[in-house]
Design a protein around this motif. Structure first.
Motif, PDB file in Angstrom:
ATOM      1  N   THR A 234       0.858  -1.180   0.000  1.00 23.44           N
ATOM      2  CA  THR A 234       0.000   0.000   0.000  1.00 23.44           C
ATOM      3  C   THR A 234       0.893   1.228   0.000  1.00 23.44           C
ATOM      4  O   THR A 234       1.831   1.312   0.801  1.00 23.44           O
ATOM      5  CB  THR A 234      -0.923   0.033   1.231  1.00 23.44           C
ATOM      6  N   ALA A 235       0.623   2.162  -0.902  1.00 21.58           N
ATOM      7  CA  ALA A 235       1.389   3.411  -0.949  1.00 21.58           C
ATOM      8  C   ALA A 235       0.414   4.552  -1.182  1.00 21.58           C
ATOM      9  O   ALA A 235      -0.537   4.417  -1.955  1.00 21.58           O
ATOM     10  CB  ALA A 235       2.434   3.370  -2.059  1.00 21.58           C
ATOM     11  N   ALA A 236       0.650   5.688  -0.496  1.00 21.60           N
ATOM     12  CA  ALA A 236      -0.288   6.809  -0.589  1.00 21.60           C
ATOM     13  C   ALA A 236       0.460   8.120  -0.451  1.00 21.60           C
ATOM     14  O   ALA A 236       1.608   8.163   0.001  1.00 21.60           O
ATOM     15  CB  ALA A 236      -1.358   6.693   0.499  1.00 21.60           C
ATOM     16  N   TYR A 237      -0.218   9.193  -0.860  1.00 17.72           N
ATOM     17  CA  TYR A 237       0.309  10.537  -0.666  1.00 17.72           C
ATOM     18  C   TYR A 237      -0.753  11.374   0.039  1.00 17.72           C
ATOM     19  O   TYR A 237      -1.914  11.342  -0.383  1.00 17.72           O
ATOM     20  CB  TYR A 237       0.655  11.201  -2.008  1.00 17.72           C
ATOM     21  N   PRO A 238      -0.468  12.110   1.128  1.00 22.21           N
ATOM     22  CA  PRO A 238       0.858  12.332   1.725  1.00 22.21           C
ATOM     23  C   PRO A 238       1.567  11.021   2.054  1.00 22.21           C
ATOM     24  O   PRO A 238       0.912  10.038   2.374  1.00 22.21           O
ATOM     25  CB  PRO A 238       0.548  13.131   2.988  1.00 22.21           C
ATOM     26  N   TRP A 239       2.898  11.051   1.985  1.00 19.51           N
ATOM     27  CA  TRP A 239       3.699   9.845   1.935  1.00 19.51           C
ATOM     28  C   TRP A 239       3.416   8.893   3.093  1.00 19.51           C
ATOM     29  O   TRP A 239       3.573   9.216   4.263  1.00 19.51           O
ATOM     30  CB  TRP A 239       5.183  10.196   1.905  1.00 19.51           C
ATOM     31  N   ALA A 240       2.960   7.703   2.710  1.00 20.55           N
ATOM     32  CA  ALA A 240       2.734   6.608   3.647  1.00 20.55           C
ATOM     33  C   ALA A 240       2.789   5.316   2.843  1.00 20.55           C
ATOM     34  O   ALA A 240       2.393   5.281   1.675  1.00 20.55           O
ATOM     35  CB  ALA A 240       1.392   6.741   4.352  1.00 20.55           C
ATOM     36  N   ASP A 253       4.975  -7.104   8.605  1.00 22.20           N
ATOM     37  CA  ASP A 253       4.450  -5.870   8.033  1.00 22.20           C
ATOM     38  C   ASP A 253       5.373  -4.722   8.411  1.00 22.20           C
ATOM     39  O   ASP A 253       5.610  -4.478   9.606  1.00 22.20           O
ATOM     40  CB  ASP A 253       3.039  -5.586   8.551  1.00 22.20           C
ATOM     41  N   ALA A 254       5.900  -4.033   7.400  1.00 24.47           N
ATOM     42  CA  ALA A 254       6.729  -2.849   7.614  1.00 24.47           C
ATOM     43  C   ALA A 254       5.968  -1.642   7.090  1.00 24.47           C
ATOM     44  O   ALA A 254       5.412  -1.677   5.986  1.00 24.47           O
ATOM     45  CB  ALA A 254       8.071  -2.989   6.888  1.00 24.47           C
ATOM     46  N   SER A 255       5.943  -0.541   7.880  1.00 23.80           N
ATOM     47  CA  SER A 255       5.132   0.621   7.524  1.00 23.80           C
ATOM     48  C   SER A 255       5.908   1.909   7.730  1.00 23.80           C
ATOM     49  O   SER A 255       6.828   1.985   8.560  1.00 23.80           O
ATOM     50  CB  SER A 255       3.853   0.667   8.373  1.00 23.80           C
ATOM     51  N   TYR A 256       5.503   2.931   6.946  1.00 23.89           N
ATOM     52  CA  TYR A 256       6.004   4.289   7.135  1.00 23.89           C
ATOM     53  C   TYR A 256       4.837   5.250   7.022  1.00 23.89           C
ATOM     54  O   TYR A 256       4.080   5.218   6.044  1.00 23.89           O
ATOM     55  CB  TYR A 256       7.053   4.657   6.079  1.00 23.89           C
ATOM     56  N   ASP A 257       4.639   6.102   8.028  1.00 27.35           N
ATOM     57  CA  ASP A 257       3.600   7.122   7.998  1.00 27.35           C
ATOM     58  C   ASP A 257       4.096   8.380   8.711  1.00 27.35           C
ATOM     59  O   ASP A 257       3.379   8.979   9.508  1.00 27.35           O
ATOM     60  CB  ASP A 257       2.308   6.615   8.636  1.00 27.35           C
ATOM     61  N   GLY A 258       5.305   8.757   8.410  1.00 29.51           N
ATOM     62  CA  GLY A 258       5.982   9.808   9.137  1.00 29.51           C
ATOM     63  C   GLY A 258       6.961   9.243  10.139  1.00 29.51           C
ATOM     64  O   GLY A 258       7.850   9.941  10.640  1.00 29.51           O
ATOM     65  N   GLY A 259       6.828   7.950  10.444  1.00 29.93           N
ATOM     66  CA  GLY A 259       7.727   7.188  11.298  1.00 29.93           C
ATOM     67  C   GLY A 259       7.717   5.751  10.830  1.00 29.93           C
ATOM     68  O   GLY A 259       6.791   5.306  10.139  1.00 29.93           O
ATOM     69  N   PHE A 260       8.747   4.981  11.182  1.00 27.99           N
ATOM     70  CA  PHE A 260       8.879   3.604  10.737  1.00 27.99           C
ATOM     71  C   PHE A 260       8.390   2.633  11.813  1.00 27.99           C
ATOM     72  O   PHE A 260       8.589   2.865  13.010  1.00 27.99           O
ATOM     73  CB  PHE A 260      10.337   3.293  10.395  1.00 27.99           C
ATOM     74  N   SER A 261       7.754   1.543  11.356  1.00 31.16           N
ATOM     75  CA  SER A 261       7.314   0.496  12.274  1.00 31.16           C
ATOM     76  C   SER A 261       7.473  -0.862  11.614  1.00 31.16           C
ATOM     77  O   SER A 261       7.449  -0.984  10.378  1.00 31.16           O
ATOM     78  CB  SER A 261       5.860   0.708  12.708  1.00 31.16           C
ATOM     79  N   LEU A 262       7.611  -1.898  12.434  1.00 31.20           N
ATOM     80  CA  LEU A 262       7.752  -3.274  11.972  1.00 31.20           C
ATOM     81  C   LEU A 262       6.963  -4.167  12.909  1.00 31.20           C
ATOM     82  O   LEU A 262       7.072  -4.058  14.133  1.00 31.20           O
ATOM     83  CB  LEU A 262       9.224  -3.693  11.957  1.00 31.20           C
ATOM     84  N   TRP A 263       6.152  -5.071  12.307  1.00 28.36           N
ATOM     85  CA  TRP A 263       5.322  -5.991  13.097  1.00 28.36           C
ATOM     86  C   TRP A 263       5.576  -7.410  12.588  1.00 28.36           C
ATOM     87  O   TRP A 263       5.280  -7.736  11.438  1.00 28.36           O
ATOM     88  CB  TRP A 263       3.847  -5.616  12.943  1.00 28.36           C
ATOM     89  N   LEU A 264       6.124  -8.263  13.450  1.00 29.13           N
ATOM     90  CA  LEU A 264       6.413  -9.653  13.132  1.00 29.13           C
ATOM     91  C   LEU A 264       5.445 -10.547  13.894  1.00 29.13           C
ATOM     92  O   LEU A 264       5.239 -10.357  15.101  1.00 29.13           O
ATOM     93  CB  LEU A 264       7.849 -10.015  13.500  1.00 29.13           C
ATOM     94  N   ARG A 265       4.869 -11.567  13.204  1.00 26.35           N
ATOM     95  CA  ARG A 265       3.896 -12.450  13.856  1.00 26.35           C
ATOM     96  C   ARG A 265       4.058 -13.887  13.382  1.00 26.35           C
ATOM     97  O   ARG A 265       4.478 -14.142  12.248  1.00 26.35           O
ATOM     98  CB  ARG A 265       2.477 -11.991  13.531  1.00 26.35           C
ATOM     99  N   TYR A 266       3.687 -14.818  14.257  1.00 22.80           N
ATOM    100  CA  TYR A 266       3.657 -16.234  13.899  1.00 22.80           C
ATOM    101  C   TYR A 266       2.389 -16.845  14.494  1.00 22.80           C
ATOM    102  O   TYR A 266       2.086 -16.649  15.678  1.00 22.80           O
ATOM    103  CB  TYR A 266       4.885 -16.973  14.425  1.00 22.80           C
ATOM    104  N   THR A 267       1.657 -17.606  13.668  1.00 26.57           N
ATOM    105  CA  THR A 267       0.387 -18.195  14.090  1.00 26.57           C
ATOM    106  C   THR A 267       0.502 -19.699  14.245  1.00 26.57           C
ATOM    107  O   THR A 267       0.979 -20.391  13.337  1.00 26.57           O
ATOM    108  CB  THR A 267      -0.723 -17.869  13.063  1.00 26.57           C
ATOM    109  N   LEU A 268       0.072 -20.192  15.405  1.00 28.52           N
ATOM    110  CA  LEU A 268      -0.038 -21.621  15.669  1.00 28.52           C
ATOM    111  C   LEU A 268      -1.511 -22.001  15.572  1.00 28.52           C
ATOM    112  O   LEU A 268      -2.359 -21.412  16.261  1.00 28.52           O
ATOM    113  CB  LEU A 268       0.473 -21.955  17.073  1.00 28.52           C
ATOM    114  N   SER A 269      -1.821 -22.986  14.737  1.00 29.94           N
ATOM    115  CA  SER A 269      -3.195 -23.473  14.615  1.00 29.94           C
ATOM    116  C   SER A 269      -3.266 -24.888  15.171  1.00 29.94           C
ATOM    117  O   SER A 269      -2.394 -25.721  14.895  1.00 29.94           O
ATOM    118  CB  SER A 269      -3.641 -23.476  13.149  1.00 29.94           C
TER     119      SER A 269
END
Length: 274
Positions: A234-240, A253-269
């Motif tokens: 997903t990319a948008a303007y204003p820059w995100a 999931d790595a994101s930028y919306d004026g700052g950087f974030s990273l979310w790592l997940r693992y699912t056990l079923s």
């Protein structure tokens, strides 16, 4: 000091998760320069309903959802969720269904704080939010779509959204439309189709005009066990921008919306609960 009820509820939900969950998703979220936050998501069948819990360092959420099948006539699904955190609280509900050529959905929610403070994956907005979506199948190859939205933020400022689209399915699906978001006009162009004989699927939607936003998703089969590689952009303007990767129970999931974030997940079923 934090809200003591958050501690009590968190302890109770963790005890439930340990012995009864159908699936558990362990996560680590980091937003620079803040310290990392552990996240936990769990689901449990509860009769005709699905119970879910979402936990993080300073908030938790509980949700309940179900669906009704009407044979060949259609399907109805519905659910509700409540969130409580040190920053505030939030509630949300959804209902949607498909009946013959008509599909419709309604989502609404209110939060007394930014939703990203109640769950790290949500938008950094608070207040009231309402969304209505619908599709009408004109023919086996043609579909009309309508989307309406309304927001009122914590400062009392209101904004609206409206979209009208037309989709034509041939070997691929082409979508054309117009939209307005808080007085900003834009056009909608979409494409969906398979890229190869293995079944690699690409879906992309571009909104361009006084507002622009690109959303793309790629799904590719990995093996005969029906595991898929999923890529999302997903990319948008204003820059995100957001870039997501999912395979074999892992998700990043790595994101930028004026700052950087990273979310790592693992699912056990747990197959025994399916």
């Amino acid at each position: 000091m934090g809200n003591p009820w958050v501690y009590v509820a968190t302890t109770a939900v963790l005890a439930w998760c340990a012995g009864s969950a159908q699936s558990l998703t362990f996560g680590l979220y980091a937003r620079l320069p803040d310290s990392p936050t552990l996240t936990l998501e769990a689901t449990l069948p509860l009769g005709a309903f699905d119970l879910e819990a979402r936990l993080q360092r300073d908030a938790l959420g509980l949700g309940l959802g179900s669906s009704l099948e009407f044979s060949a006539l259609g399907r109805l699904s519905y659910g509700a969720r409540a969130s409580l955190g040190f920053a505030g609280w939030g509630v949300e509900g959804r209902i949607g269904g498909t009946f013959g050529p008509v599909a419709a959905s309604l989502e609404t929610g209110y939060s007394s704080a930014l939703r990203s403070q109640l769950w790290v994956g949500d938008e950094a907005e608070g207040g009231l939010k309402v969304g209505l979506g619908g599709r009408y199948r004109l023919s086996p190859r043609e579909t009309l779509g309508l989307g309406l939205g309304f927001k009122r933020n914590l400062a009392g400022l209101a904004s609206g959204l409206g979209e009208l689209s037309y989709a034509l399915r041939q070997e691929q699906t082409y979508t054309f439309g117009l939209g307005v978001d808080d007085s900003r006009l834009y056009g909608i162009l979409g494409w969906r189709g398979e890229l190869d004989e293995a079944g690699t699927l690409l879906e992309a939607t571009l909104r361009v005009g006084q507002l622009w936003r690109l959303e793309a998703a790629l799904t590719a089969p990995l093996d005969e066990e029906l595991d898929n590689l999923k890529l999302r952009l997903t990319a948008a303007y204003p820059w995100a921008a957001t870039l997501g990767l999912e395979a074999y129970g892992f998700r990043a999931d790595a994101s930028y919306d004026g700052g950087f974030s990273l979310w790592l997940r693992y699912t056990l079923s747990f197959g025994g609960n399916e």
